[in-house]
Structure formats: structure tokens, C-alpha cells
Design an enzyme around this catalytic site. Structure first.
Site, PDB file in Angstrom:
ATOM      1  N   GLU A 114      -0.273  -9.329  -1.386  1.00 41.52           N
ATOM      2  CA  GLU A 114      -1.712  -9.629  -1.264  1.00 41.52           C
ATOM      3  C   GLU A 114      -2.405  -9.579  -2.630  1.00 41.52           C
ATOM      4  OE1 GLU A 114      -1.954  -6.764   2.027  1.00 41.52           O
ATOM      5  OE2 GLU A 114      -3.147  -8.291   3.049  1.00 41.52           O
ATOM      6  N   ALA A 129       0.856  -1.179   0.000  1.00 44.31           N
ATOM      7  CA  ALA A 129       0.000   0.000   0.000  1.00 44.31           C
ATOM      8  C   ALA A 129       0.897   1.236   0.000  1.00 44.31           C
ATOM      9  CB  ALA A 129      -0.881  -0.024   1.243  1.00 44.31           C
ATOM     10  N   GLU A 162       4.107  -5.676   7.050  1.00 47.72           N
ATOM     11  CA  GLU A 162       3.260  -4.646   7.680  1.00 47.72           C
ATOM     12  C   GLU A 162       3.544  -4.470   9.167  1.00 47.72           C
ATOM     13  OE1 GLU A 162       2.254  -6.817   5.420  1.00 47.72           O
ATOM     14  OE2 GLU A 162       0.716  -5.970   4.118  1.00 47.72           O
ATOM     15  N   GLY A 221       0.712  -5.186   0.616  1.00 41.19           N
ATOM     16  CA  GLY A 221      -0.399  -5.209  -0.329  1.00 41.19           C
ATOM     17  C   GLY A 221       0.021  -5.760  -1.688  1.00 41.19           C
TER      18      GLY A 221
END
Ligand code: 3H9
Length: 700
Positions: A106, A63, A126, A103
Site C-alpha cells: 500500500e 503493518a 491481510e 501495508g
């Protein structure tokens, strides 16, 4: 919108290429681009599959960290993108061309298959930002590789090399090059064989088997106290993975993840850790040094001194693949130093963290040099002899005569005057400090010390070299102790004054341990050895500092610390666990009484402030003087060099969080109560309070 995604059709597949340099975070433009690309591919009957890859040097770095805590951005959310991918009846293949973190991984876990280039690390880091994988990572990874491996990967946040990811089952194929062609070929194969899509959310075998492992989560929770003491996110991660294992409903697990992610996002530790992430990167940017500054090309290095420090520095070069010569004026010391290096590597090999071949290659890069003259052709030399200014001056005089023109001459002094050292050469512009922290091959911090004459080329080279050696480099001005040691001087002094005034070593140490450091000042002093300072003071004819009285008295009784089992504490044979000792308390009370102190009780709060606020006050002085460039640089130094808990963000961030007006009020009170000039409030601190500003506002 930041970032974009390029769309093209290659054969039977749509190729979506993420473009958000340098590392392709999932900024708003990338999310929208992926959403639009997927929509277009799904609508085109000629397209049978989708391949997603990254341009630039990453697949996706996760992210966009700068968006956390900021106002929500317009356009597609990551969830919108992932839903499209996961519900796609056309197979989606990730072509992992470089780093796939957070992310980014992911996104790849929402693909049906993953092909990675050998050099690409994947991972869910994270936790290092006080977060957890919030886009399904805590639910999909356990389904793919089992809960135990998923706990290991997500709680540690460590990168996983592509070949290891293949072994674990995170990726389906690893290739040496041209991952896009390989992924396109992979998707052709799936299309041609008519193989169905493979959605990780539907895999249940591993998590059902994990339900038999009753002890897994109990054990993992117990381990957190060792590995992540005081941190909020790791326990939330376990909660999510537990939901993945015990819930039959994938969406119920996702709901747990969403709720835990929200709690992490709102937690002050998240803000502190993201502050450190950006502070470490900002530290690399030096006003006046542009990317165009020509740097010295470093192909070979030389180190003077084969003690703990010199040996560790030589290992840093070898670890980075740079050949390094090492010299010590004591030939036996040189041989001993080489043996220590070899032993260090051998232990890493024994732990399975380094191959024997890699160890041999690194050892071959480290060459002993019988004389300093052998160093003449090296591109950089780092002097790492003990802290004696006259000796260092003598060495730099010799180096000036020996080293080729244009070489970088660095001293590893931890606080001596770099200008005085540079002045012994005819080329002070090529001299700077490069202060490594012990053990140099382990500790991430490097202070690059700017001498008055150090040229931009010299400083730029030292900073870039630090990065190459895997260090977090911070520029410091040339003042006694630079940034870190000047500050810690204030911390240690207050700790020593408090035990004279009535606190006990274990009380002070316990407060500092509870705060989050690995150990307090007295356990640390015992570990380092009380006799070092005592002998140094005796050589200088003794010290007038009252804070030296207790350690001197302990040494007079042969209490040197851990090395002989007696110091501030006592130690059982073979153990490093400190045990409070009435004998040392008697010594403390006697010295305290002799100096006329009336011993008083301390609250934990008072102890914490007396230890931490000197860091803040001296930090403010360093900023005012220009010896530190940013408050974030100071936090970076303290977190990476002195074990300050990163989830508290460093001393300057901590002070902001307390409220600078409160901090200043306490510092003024200490000043009034003690009359000690060390507590004189730093003018910058007073200015910031008067203007209602924070240290962070200076860096914004
Ligand atoms: C996440 O993914 C949450 C999700 O689970 C759920 C969401 C719902 N964002 O380090 P470098 C910048 S959390 C924004 O010097 P390197 C960095 O600031 C995220 N910016 O390069 C720097 O900017 P500048 C999980 C980012 O090659 C520039 O890129 N992911 C991001 O040494 C170059 O960075 C992570 O925690 C980002 N995600 O290392 C990965 N990443 O040039 C964090 C980097 O202005 N990133 N930047 O100073 C890294 O670990 C390293 O940056 C990486 C590259 C290994 C990728």
C-alpha cells in the site's frame, strides 16, 4: 519507537531506507521516519524526487502485526505518511528490494512509480489475518489493475512474483539486481523528461469499465462459500472493492474501507488468525536450542518407501532443490511410485502452476535406488514404510550399518515409539521422528519428534530442514500418536460412541462441517476406506473396542467407503458426495441395540462439545506431560495438519474463547454421565480454571 528510516540525498533524489529488521514492518519508528523523511525531502529545493526502499530482507512486510489490538502508539500514523506521499508534487518511486506485503504494497501504491527486483514478491495478504488492506489497497489496486484482478489478489491474499506483477501492471519495471540504482535512474528519467507525477487515486478508466461487469461481484460472492467458508473478512473486501468501482469519489471509497477495516479489526476471527500467525513462528523456537547450535549440512537426502507417503516426501526435497534418492523393497512399487510422482507434477504443469522445465529439473533430482546400500553418503534419510514397529526396527538396524557417520536418521512414523526405533542403532542421538502429513507434498505440517537421546544438533537440523521444505514444524514428545494423532484418537472415539448412543453419521458430520472443517469424521472415514482398519484389526485377532463394532459390521457387508460406493453413506457412480443411506442406519441401530444402548437424541451443541472437548482435554495432558511445548503448538498442529479452521484459532484457542470454566464443567458432566475415564479432566485444565487463567496465558 521500533524501527527507523535512514535519509540521504543521492543526486537529484532523496533516498529513504527503511530499517526495522528482519522484515521492516511499519512499526511506529518506521512511520515516523517516513513522515520525517518525506517532510525533509519536500522542504529541500535541491531534492527533485524521492526513492523509498528497504534494508534487510524485505521492502516492507506490512503493518506491524503485533500492534493490532494493542494500545495506540505515539507519532505519525500510516495515513499521515500516505497523505504526504500522495499529495507530493515531487515524484515518489518505490525501489522494491524484497517482500512488499500488505501495508508495504500500500505504501508502494501511494508512490507514483514502482521498480522491483525480480525475486521480490508483492501482495495484500491481510485476509489471512482476518483483515483487509486498510491503507487504501482496496481502492487503489482496482484503479490500477481492474476489479477482477484486484478481487483475485486481495481475496486470495496470495503473493505475486515481480514478473507477474509487471504483467498485471502493479509494478512499472523489474530488474535483476541493484534495484536502488535502477529506481534512482528511473526517477532521474522522470525528472529530466518533466513527466508529471502519477497518482493512482486519479486513475478511473479501469473502474469505469468494470461498471459494465454486472456479474463480477455476484460471482465473487458466490465463490467465497467454496474458498473462505465461515470467514468474515472476504465479504468485507468485496464490499470495499465494489465501492471503489461504483463510487466516483475516491474519498467515499476510502471511508467504506475504513469502516470495514474497523469491523474486521474488532472481529474475534482477526484475533484467532493473528494468534495462529505468531504461534506458527513461535513453534520454531525450541528451549535449549540456540541459533548457535551447529546443524548437519543437508545437501542430499534419501527416502525409504515409494508409497504415497515416501513419494510425497521425495517431492518435498525435490521442490526445495535437494537431490533425493528413493528406495522401495518392491522394485515394481518403486517404479509405480516414480510414475505417481511424475503424474503429480504433470497435473501441476497442466494447471499452469509449474513450468515443464521446473518439472524436469525436479524429476531429475529424484533418483531411484535399487538397494539401501546406495544411501550411504546421504546427509539425511527418512524412513516412510508402513506402520509396523518390527519392520522399522529392522530398517534402522540396517541404516546404522550403511549410513555415514553424522547423518540424520529420521522415521516418518505417525505414532510409534521413536526411542524403540533409535535403540536399534549405535547412534540414537542422530535419530528423531519427522512425521509428515498426507499428501506430504501438499500438507504444511511437520511434527519433529524428540527421542530421549535425540541431540540438539539432530533436532535443530530437523526443524531447520522442515523450514527449508516449506513446512510449519512443531516439536512433539515421544508418546503414542505424538500431538496430532493422540488428540484425534479422542475425537474419533467420541464420534463413534455417539452413533452407538443415538446420533446419525450425517448429524455428526453436519455439525463438524458447520463448525468449519472440510468434512466430518464419517465422511472422512469413508474417504480413507473403512476396510483398512477392519483388516488391521482382523490381523491382530479382532478388537474389543466397542467403537470398532459399527465399521466392522459395515465391512462385513462389503461397505468399504467411497472406494466401492458404500460405507457410512452411499455414493453415486463417479461422485464423492455422501448420500445418507437407510441401510447403514439399520446396521448402526442393530449394533447399537445388540450392545444394549437405548438410542437418544443429540443436540448439535452436545455433538460439537463431545467431538472438540477431547482435543482440549488431551491437549492439556500433552502440555502437562511436556509432550507439547506450548498451547500455540497444539493449535498450529491442528490447523495445519487436521483442517481445523484457522479463523477459530485451533482447539486450545477455541477452549479459551468458550471460557475454560465452562469447558471444564462440560467435561466433568461427560465424566459423570458416562463414567468413561477418557473424560477425566486433565489436571492442567483444573489448575488453570482454579487460577482463573487461560491456555494462552501459558504461552505469554
Ligand atoms: C497490514 O499490513 C494491514 C494494512 O493493510 C493496513 C494497516 C492500517 N509485523 O515469517 P518470518 C516477524 S497487515 C510484525 O519467520 P520469513 C515474524 O513474527 C500485515 N512482525 O520470516 C518473525 O518474528 P520472530 C500484512 C512481523 O522470511 C520475523 O518477522 N502483512 C511481520 O519466513 C520473521 O518472520 C503480512 O501479513 C509483521 N507484518 O517470511 C505479512 N511480518 O523472528 C506477514 C513478519 O520474532 N509476514 N514479522 O519470530 C509474512 O508473511 C512473512 O513474515 C514474510 C517473511 C514473508 C514477510
Amino acid at each position: 519507537m521500533k524501527g527507523t528510516v535512514h535519509y540521504e540525498v543521492r543526486g537529484q533524489s532523496a533516498l529513504l531506507s527503511i530499517d526495522n529488521p528482519p522484515v521492516n514492518p511499519l512499526s511506529s519508528g518506521v512511520r515516523q521516519g517516513l513522515f520525517d523523511g518525506m517532510t525533509q525531502a519536500l522542504a529541500d529545493d535541491a531534492v527533485k524526487a524521492v526513492v523509498i526502499t528497504g534494508l534487510n530482507r524485505a521492502f516492507i512486510a506490512g503493518a506491524d502485526i503485533s500492534e493490532f489490538g494493542a494500545a495506540a502508539t505515539a507519532g505519525a500514523s500510516l495515513n499521515d505518511v500516505l497523505n504526504l506521499m500522495e499529495n507530493s508534487e515531487k515524484p515518489v518511486v518505490a525501489a522494491i528490494n524484497g517482500t512488499a506485503f500488505g501495508g508495504g504494497l500500500e505504501v508502494a501504491l501511494c508512490c507514483d512509480y514502482r521498480v522491483a527486483v525480480r525475486s521480490a514478491p508483492v501482495g495484500l495478504p491481510e485476509v489471512k489475518l482476518g483483515l483487509l488492506p486498510g491503507a487504501g489497497g482496496t481502492q487503489r489496486l482496482p484503479r490500477l489493475i481492474g476489479a477482477e484482478a484486484a478481487i483475485g489478489a486481495i481475496v486470495s491474499g496470495s503473493p505475486i512474483a515481480a514478473p507477474d506483477a509487471l504483467k498485471l501492471g502493479i509494478v512499472d519495471q523489474v530488474v535483476d539486481e541493484d534495484v536502488v540504482s535502477a529506481a534512482l535512474a528511473f526517477s532521474d528519467q522522470i525528472i529530466d523528461s518533466g513527466s508529471p507525477t502519477r497518482k493512482i487515486r486519479n486513475l478511473t478508466d479501469k473502474v469505469i469499465a468494470d461498471r459494465e461487469r454486472q456479474d463480477l461481484f455476484v460471482q465473487a460472492a458466490a465463490n467465497l462459500d467454496q474458498t473462505h467458508r465461515g470467514q468474515f473478512a472476504p465479504a468485507q473486501i468485496l464490499k470495499c472493492i465494489e465501492a471503489a468501482v461504483y463510487s466516483d469519489d475516491f474519498d467515499a471509497g476510502m471511508a467504506v474501507e475504513r469502516s470495514c477495516f474497523g469491523e474486521c479489526l474488532a472481529h474475534p476471527q482477526r484475533e484467532a488468525l493473528i494468534h495462529i500467525f505468531f504461534a506458527e513462528r513461535a513453534a520454531n523456537k525450541i528451549p535449549g536450542l540456540s541459533k548457535e547450535t551447529p546443524l548437519i549440512d543437508i545437501q542430499s537426502a534419501a527416502v525409504i518407501g515409494a508409497g504415497t507417503m515416501g513419494g510425497g516426501i521425495a517431492m518435498c526435497f525435490a521442490n526445495a532443490g535437494i537431490s533425493v534418492q528413493i528406495h522401495d523393497n518392491d522394485p515394481e512399487g518403486l517404479q509405480r511410485g516414480l510414475k505417481v510422482i511424475e503424474g503429480n507434477y504433470a497435473r501441476t504443469v497442466a494447471k499452469g502452476r509449474l513450468s515443464q522445465q521446473a518439472m524436469d529439473e525436479r524429476m531429475a533430482l529424484i533418483q531411484p535406488a535399487a538397494t539401501l546400500e546406495a544411501f550411504g553418503d546421504a546427509d539425511v534419510v527418512i524412513e516412510a514404510v508402513y506402520e509396523n514397529l518390527d519392520l522399522k526396527k529392522e530398517i534402522f538396524t540396517k541404516l546404522d550399518a550403511i549410513m555415514k557417520p553424522g547423518a540424520l536418521l529420521a522415521t516418518n512414523t505417525s505414532g510409534l515409539d521413536v526411542d524403540a526405533i533409535a535403540a536399534c542403532t549405535s547412534r540414537p542421538e542422530f535419530v528423531c521422528g519427522m512425521h509428515f502429513f498426507s499428501p506430504a507434498n501438499v500438507m504444511r505440517l511437520l511434527e519433529v519428534v524428540r527421542g530421549e537421546a535425540s541431540s540438539p544438533q539432530t533436532l535443530g537440523t530437523a526443524m531447520a530442514l522442515g523450514k527449508r521444505l516449506g513446512k510449519v514444524s512443531v516439536m512433539a514428545g515421544n508418546c503414542p500418536g505424538f500431538i496430532g494423532n493422540r488428540m484425534i484418537g479422542g475425537y474419533s472415539r467420541q464420534a463413534n460412541l455417539m452413533i452407538l448412543e443415538g446420533a446419525t453419521p450425517e448429524q455428526v458430520d453436519s455439525v463438524i462441517y458447520q463448525f468449519g472443517l472440510a468434512m466430518g469424521p464419517f465422511a472422512m472415514a469413508d474417504m480413507v476406506g473403512l476396510d483398512l482398519g477392519w483388516r488391521a484389526r482382523k490381523m491382530q485377532g479382532g478388537s474389543n473396542e466397542i467403537t470398532a463394532r459399527i465399521p466392522d459390521a459395515l465391512c462385513e457387508l462389503d461397505r468399504y467407503g467411497q472406494k466401492n460406493g458404500l460405507g457410512y453413506y452411499r455414493y453415486e457412480a463417479g461422485s464423492r458426495a455422501p448420500i445418507p443411506d437407510p441401510v447403514s442406519l439399520e446396521v448402526i441401530e442393530r449394533v447399537s441395540g445388540d450392545l444394549g444402548y437405548k438410542r437418544k437424541a443429540f443436540s448439535d451443541d452436545e455433538i460439537l462439545k463431545r467431538c472438540i472437548y477431547p482435543l482440549v482435554n488431551i491437549g492439556a495432558q500433552l502440555l502437562d506431560e511436556g509432550h507439547a511445548l506450548r498451547a500455540g503448538d497444539i493449535d498450529t498442529v491442528y490447523v495445519n495438519g487436521y483442517g481445523f479452521p484457522s479463523h477459530i484459532g485451533g482447539p486450545m484457542w477455541f477452549a479459551d474463547a468458550q471460557g475454560l470454566d465452562q469447558v471444564l464443567a462440560d467435561i466433568r458432566r461427560f465424566h459423570e454421565e458416562t463414567g468413561d475415564d477418557a473424560w477425566k479432566p486433565a489436571p492442567l485444565l483444573e489448575r488453570l480454571v482454579a487460577e482463573g487463567k487461560s491456555f494462552a496465558s501459558l504461552d505469554a
